[in-house]
Design a protein around this motif. Structure first.
Motif, mmCIF file in Angstrom:
data_model
loop_
_atom_site.group_PDB
_atom_site.id
_atom_site.type_symbol
_atom_site.label_atom_id
_atom_site.label_comp_id
_atom_site.label_asym_id
_atom_site.label_seq_id
_atom_site.Cartn_x
_atom_site.Cartn_y
_atom_site.Cartn_z
ATOM 1 N N ILE A 146 31.426 31.955 61.343
ATOM 2 C CA ILE A 146 32.625 31.630 62.157
ATOM 3 C C ILE A 146 32.389 31.937 63.573
ATOM 4 O O ILE A 146 32.547 30.966 64.616
ATOM 5 N N LEU A 147 31.676 32.862 63.938
ATOM 6 C CA LEU A 147 31.140 33.015 65.306
ATOM 7 C C LEU A 147 29.888 33.567 65.156
ATOM 8 O O LEU A 147 29.454 34.529 64.417
ATOM 9 N N LEU A 148 28.764 33.030 65.826
ATOM 10 C CA LEU A 148 27.326 33.393 65.589
ATOM 11 C C LEU A 148 26.608 33.236 67.050
ATOM 12 O O LEU A 148 27.137 32.883 67.951
ATOM 13 N N TRP A 149 25.555 34.037 66.835
ATOM 14 C CA TRP A 149 24.455 33.900 67.815
ATOM 15 C C TRP A 149 23.158 32.895 67.398
ATOM 16 O O TRP A 149 22.699 33.132 66.274
ATOM 17 N N LEU A 150 22.830 31.879 68.118
ATOM 18 C CA LEU A 150 21.566 31.255 67.833
ATOM 19 C C LEU A 150 20.335 31.728 68.657
ATOM 20 O O LEU A 150 20.629 31.612 69.925
ATOM 21 N N PRO A 151 19.510 32.817 68.031
ATOM 22 C CA PRO A 151 18.674 33.406 68.660
ATOM 23 C C PRO A 151 17.452 32.515 69.430
ATOM 24 O O PRO A 151 17.054 32.772 70.361
ATOM 25 N N ASN A 152 17.271 31.420 68.861
ATOM 26 C CA ASN A 152 16.197 30.472 69.406
ATOM 27 C C ASN A 152 16.776 29.626 70.638
ATOM 28 O O ASN A 152 16.022 29.412 71.469
ATOM 29 N N TYR A 174 25.818 31.059 72.018
ATOM 30 C CA TYR A 174 26.933 31.600 70.903
ATOM 31 C C TYR A 174 27.417 30.211 70.447
ATOM 32 O O TYR A 174 27.395 29.008 70.876
ATOM 33 N N GLY A 175 27.908 30.102 69.112
ATOM 34 C CA GLY A 175 28.705 29.048 68.522
ATOM 35 C C GLY A 175 29.324 29.192 67.297
ATOM 36 O O GLY A 175 29.644 30.501 66.964
ATOM 37 N N THR A 176 29.718 28.228 66.515
ATOM 38 C CA THR A 176 30.306 28.587 65.339
ATOM 39 C C THR A 176 29.991 27.469 64.226
ATOM 40 O O THR A 176 29.637 26.175 64.763
ATOM 41 N N TRP A 177 29.717 27.734 62.945
ATOM 42 C CA TRP A 177 29.357 26.663 61.929
ATOM 43 C C TRP A 177 30.401 26.509 61.066
ATOM 44 O O TRP A 177 31.060 27.370 60.494
ATOM 45 N N ASP A 178 30.557 25.209 60.685
ATOM 46 C CA ASP A 178 31.480 24.841 59.764
ATOM 47 C C ASP A 178 30.823 24.723 58.396
ATOM 48 O O ASP A 178 29.963 23.928 58.338
ATOM 49 N N CYS A 179 30.996 25.506 57.562
ATOM 50 C CA CYS A 179 30.234 25.739 56.297
ATOM 51 C C CYS A 179 30.588 24.543 55.381
ATOM 52 O O CYS A 179 29.841 24.546 54.164
ATOM 53 N N ASP A 180 31.795 24.021 55.487
ATOM 54 C CA ASP A 180 32.044 22.794 54.460
ATOM 55 C C ASP A 180 31.427 21.409 55.167
ATOM 56 O O ASP A 180 31.180 20.718 54.138
ATOM 57 N N HIS A 181 31.237 21.444 56.292
ATOM 58 C CA HIS A 181 30.923 20.159 56.814
ATOM 59 C C HIS A 181 29.095 20.074 57.449
ATOM 60 O O HIS A 181 28.840 19.338 57.864
ATOM 61 N N ASN A 202 38.453 36.048 76.734
ATOM 62 C CA ASN A 202 39.569 34.984 76.310
ATOM 63 C C ASN A 202 39.005 34.475 74.999
ATOM 64 O O ASN A 202 38.444 33.152 74.713
ATOM 65 N N PRO A 203 39.074 35.254 73.738
ATOM 66 C CA PRO A 203 38.377 34.740 72.340
ATOM 67 C C PRO A 203 39.186 33.637 71.953
ATOM 68 O O PRO A 203 38.284 32.899 71.057
ATOM 69 N N LEU A 204 40.224 33.290 72.111
ATOM 70 C CA LEU A 204 41.031 32.421 71.118
ATOM 71 C C LEU A 204 40.277 30.882 71.208
ATOM 72 O O LEU A 204 40.076 30.402 70.303
ATOM 73 N N PRO A 205 40.030 30.296 72.457
ATOM 74 C CA PRO A 205 39.246 29.016 72.386
ATOM 75 C C PRO A 205 38.013 29.162 71.545
ATOM 76 O O PRO A 205 37.700 28.094 70.925
ATOM 77 N N TYR A 206 37.279 30.408 71.559
ATOM 78 C CA TYR A 206 35.969 30.193 71.079
ATOM 79 C C TYR A 206 36.220 30.290 69.341
ATOM 80 O O TYR A 206 35.509 29.736 68.518
ATOM 81 N N LEU A 207 37.096 31.213 68.978
ATOM 82 C CA LEU A 207 37.557 31.308 67.386
ATOM 83 C C LEU A 207 38.014 30.044 67.071
ATOM 84 O O LEU A 207 37.915 29.836 65.820
ATOM 85 N N ASN A 208 39.028 29.441 67.613
ATOM 86 C CA ASN A 208 39.500 27.908 67.297
ATOM 87 C C ASN A 208 38.536 26.888 67.359
ATOM 88 O O ASN A 208 39.139 26.082 66.979
ATOM 89 N N PHE A 261 28.742 26.938 72.376
ATOM 90 C CA PHE A 261 29.248 27.446 73.647
ATOM 91 C C PHE A 261 28.084 27.433 74.827
ATOM 92 O O PHE A 261 27.728 28.706 75.068
ATOM 93 N N PRO A 262 27.911 26.315 75.305
ATOM 94 C CA PRO A 262 26.912 26.234 76.256
ATOM 95 C C PRO A 262 27.301 27.256 77.565
ATOM 96 O O PRO A 262 28.520 27.244 78.087
ATOM 97 N N ASN A 263 26.404 27.769 78.179
ATOM 98 C CA ASN A 263 26.685 28.716 79.293
ATOM 99 C C ASN A 263 27.798 29.709 79.116
ATOM 100 O O ASN A 263 28.591 29.877 80.285
ATOM 101 N N THR A 264 27.818 30.061 77.999
ATOM 102 C CA THR A 264 28.790 31.050 77.632
ATOM 103 C C THR A 264 28.165 32.545 77.375
ATOM 104 O O THR A 264 27.463 32.630 76.640
ATOM 105 N N SER A 265 28.733 33.712 78.047
ATOM 106 C CA SER A 265 28.330 35.001 77.762
ATOM 107 C C SER A 265 29.293 35.518 76.790
ATOM 108 O O SER A 265 30.193 35.059 76.485
#
Length: 141
Positions: A74-80, A84-91, A108-114, A97-101
């Protein structure tokens, strides 16, 4: 494993994200400890739904638990990609999240978690795996 220094320092201190759980689609999440992080893979479907195949993307899951859903990626790091990002396991899709540390996410976690449920919230965009990965035939299981 190559993870950002601000993420490593945050997890090393056994910190958790501070946000209003009632406003988050996944509700309360718990981050992995630094020792729990391990490389994994996620799968993405091709844009053309008529193609029987998938893209396999290396990823690091950042959650150890989640109240409302399975916590996987739901919250991930793509090392290559070093993003950061999020994966929808159903779809089988990823929003990144480009340019995001990590510091941005902590502030501000909510927009990323949602973002998996509200992708037009201004912090994410769809990831295009075909720019870097080859399509594999069939399914991974």
């Amino acid at each position: 494993m190559d993870i950002p220094k601000d993420l490593a320092a945050f997890l090393e201190g056994n910190n958790q994200l501070n946000y209003d759980y009632s406003r988050a689609e996944p509700n309360k999440i718990t981050l992995c400890s630094l020792a729990e992080l391990k490389p994994g893979v996620i799968w993405l479907s091709p844009e053309d739904e008529n193609i029987d195949g998938y893209y396999e993307i290396p990823a690091v899951n950042l959650l150890s638990s989640c109240v409302a859903y399975e916590p996987d990626f739901i919250l991930l790091w793509l090392p290559n990609e070093k993003v950061y990002g999020t994966w929808d396991c159903d779809h089988w899709c990823i929003n990144i999240f480009p340019n995001t540390s990590w510091t941005d996410i902590v502030e501000n976690p909510l927009p990323y978690l949602n973002s998996q449920w509200y992708p037009d919230n201004g912090v994410s965009r769809a990831y295009k795996p075909y720019l870097k990965y080859s399509l594999k035939e069939g399914r991974p299981f």
